[in-house]
Design an enzyme around this catalytic site. Sequence first.
Site, short mmCIF file in Angstrom:
data_model
loop_
_atom_site.label_atom_id
_atom_site.label_comp_id
_atom_site.label_asym_id
_atom_site.label_seq_id
_atom_site.Cartn_x
_atom_site.Cartn_y
_atom_site.Cartn_z
N GLU A 36 0.90 -1.09 -0.02
CA GLU A 36 -0.03 0.07 0.06
C GLU A 36 0.73 1.26 0.11
O GLU A 36 0.63 2.25 -0.60
CB GLU A 36 -1.15 0.14 1.21
CG GLU A 36 -2.04 -1.04 1.18
CD GLU A 36 -3.04 -1.02 -0.03
OE1 GLU A 36 -2.77 0.04 -0.63
OE2 GLU A 36 -3.57 -1.97 -0.50
N TYR A 119 -6.26 6.56 4.07
CA TYR A 119 -6.30 5.55 3.10
C TYR A 119 -5.45 4.44 3.51
O TYR A 119 -6.24 3.43 3.39
CB TYR A 119 -5.76 6.17 1.58
CG TYR A 119 -5.63 4.84 0.72
CD1 TYR A 119 -6.77 4.26 0.33
CD2 TYR A 119 -4.25 4.23 0.49
CE1 TYR A 119 -6.55 2.99 -0.55
CE2 TYR A 119 -3.89 3.25 -0.09
CZ TYR A 119 -5.40 2.50 -0.64
OH TYR A 119 -5.11 1.53 -1.32
N ASP A 137 -9.17 6.06 -2.00
CA ASP A 137 -8.12 6.48 -2.82
C ASP A 137 -8.84 7.38 -4.07
O ASP A 137 -10.17 7.73 -4.11
CB ASP A 137 -6.93 5.68 -3.28
CG ASP A 137 -7.88 4.82 -4.25
OD1 ASP A 137 -9.04 4.68 -4.37
OD2 ASP A 137 -7.07 4.12 -5.17
N CYS A 207 -25.60 2.83 -11.46
CA CYS A 207 -24.75 4.04 -11.66
C CYS A 207 -25.58 5.44 -12.08
O CYS A 207 -26.20 5.49 -13.45
CB CYS A 207 -23.65 3.89 -12.68
SG CYS A 207 -22.45 5.23 -12.94
#
Length: 356
Positions: A36, A119, A137, A207
């Site tokens: 990460e 994050y 992110d 969406c």
Amino acid sequence: MNKEAFQTDLVHWFQEEQRDLPWRKNNNPYKVWVSEVMLQQTRVDTVIPYYNRFLEKFPTIEAFANAGEEEILKIWEGLGYYSRVRNLHTAVKEVVADYGGKVPDSKEEISKLKGVGPYTAGAVLSIAYGKPIPAVDGNVMRVLSRILLITDDIAKPASRKTFEIAGEGLMYHDNPSYFNQALMELGALICTPTSPACLLCPVREHCQAFEKGVQDELPVKTRKKSTRHEDLLAVVLKDKEGKILINKRNEKGLLANLWEFPNLKVVPLLDKWEILQDFLSTEYSIDAVIEQESFIEVQHVFTHLTWKIDAHRGKLKSGNIEGHESLRFVTEEELEELAFPVSYQKIWRAYKEQTQ
DNA sequence: CATCCGTGGGT
DNA sequence: TACCCAAGGAT
């Protein structure tokens, strides 16, 4: 929207279509953490070889904790944002010393560690420990802005909170790891910044941006201001034994603690080669002969800065570097074991190609 | 909050 | 060419 259908459509797609990446082979908290940090602002394809080399050299959290500073900078050489590896090293040493080598599994504790922001905390806690904490992110902000028609400016720090709340609201508690990774993978493979592949999207029926045909208008993102420019003069200076003079950069700021060739900032139009001789004499009490013509002009672009470096060859006449802790004469072999920014690597490569 | 902090790839 | 981008964090 039908939240349950969204979650299962998304996670099922991830199970089928996820890329085969080295950090997806297990959920070891240390390895997840390393991946990460490397992936912060850095592309997957760039990270892969660095990640493999890193874990080969430091397979356990203790191995990395026991490493030295030069060693950790060298393995990060070329990856950029070098404070990441110094912060990771600081944090890992703290985990070994204070937590018995076990990466903390609470948001409060892991967030205290150097280099672990909201994050990274969410990513490690969800992927390594299965905690239902969002990992927001740039991908996730883009995906959620389209799915939920959120028009907050993602360039503003304050907007992150909006997306964290949205991520919490949609969280798939049966598998937070896959849910978070699926949102990011969707952003990377389908819901891309330009030309999103909506016709291949597993969640397009959920969406709102697709429904209204405004996917290309989202996310809202103001552009940042342009970069400034600096002109530098550098010298690759050899002594009579053929050793090269190098300088360790300041421990703070740009390219902290990396090595470079001696250089100075110059005002454009006044960058004459004599300045280098004066600089070496005045700053370091070194007398040298500098070639009049630079052997390379390196153009290097950072996020907020552009460098033009004119590099000249030079030969040492006299002088010593005692009293200058940051200076060192090294052999070519020694030089190549140290970490240099890409800009100075370019100079070194050109020097070797053009000098016998 | 705005700025700083790298690099290489895409358009 | 000149942007923009990529699994952000510290100050």
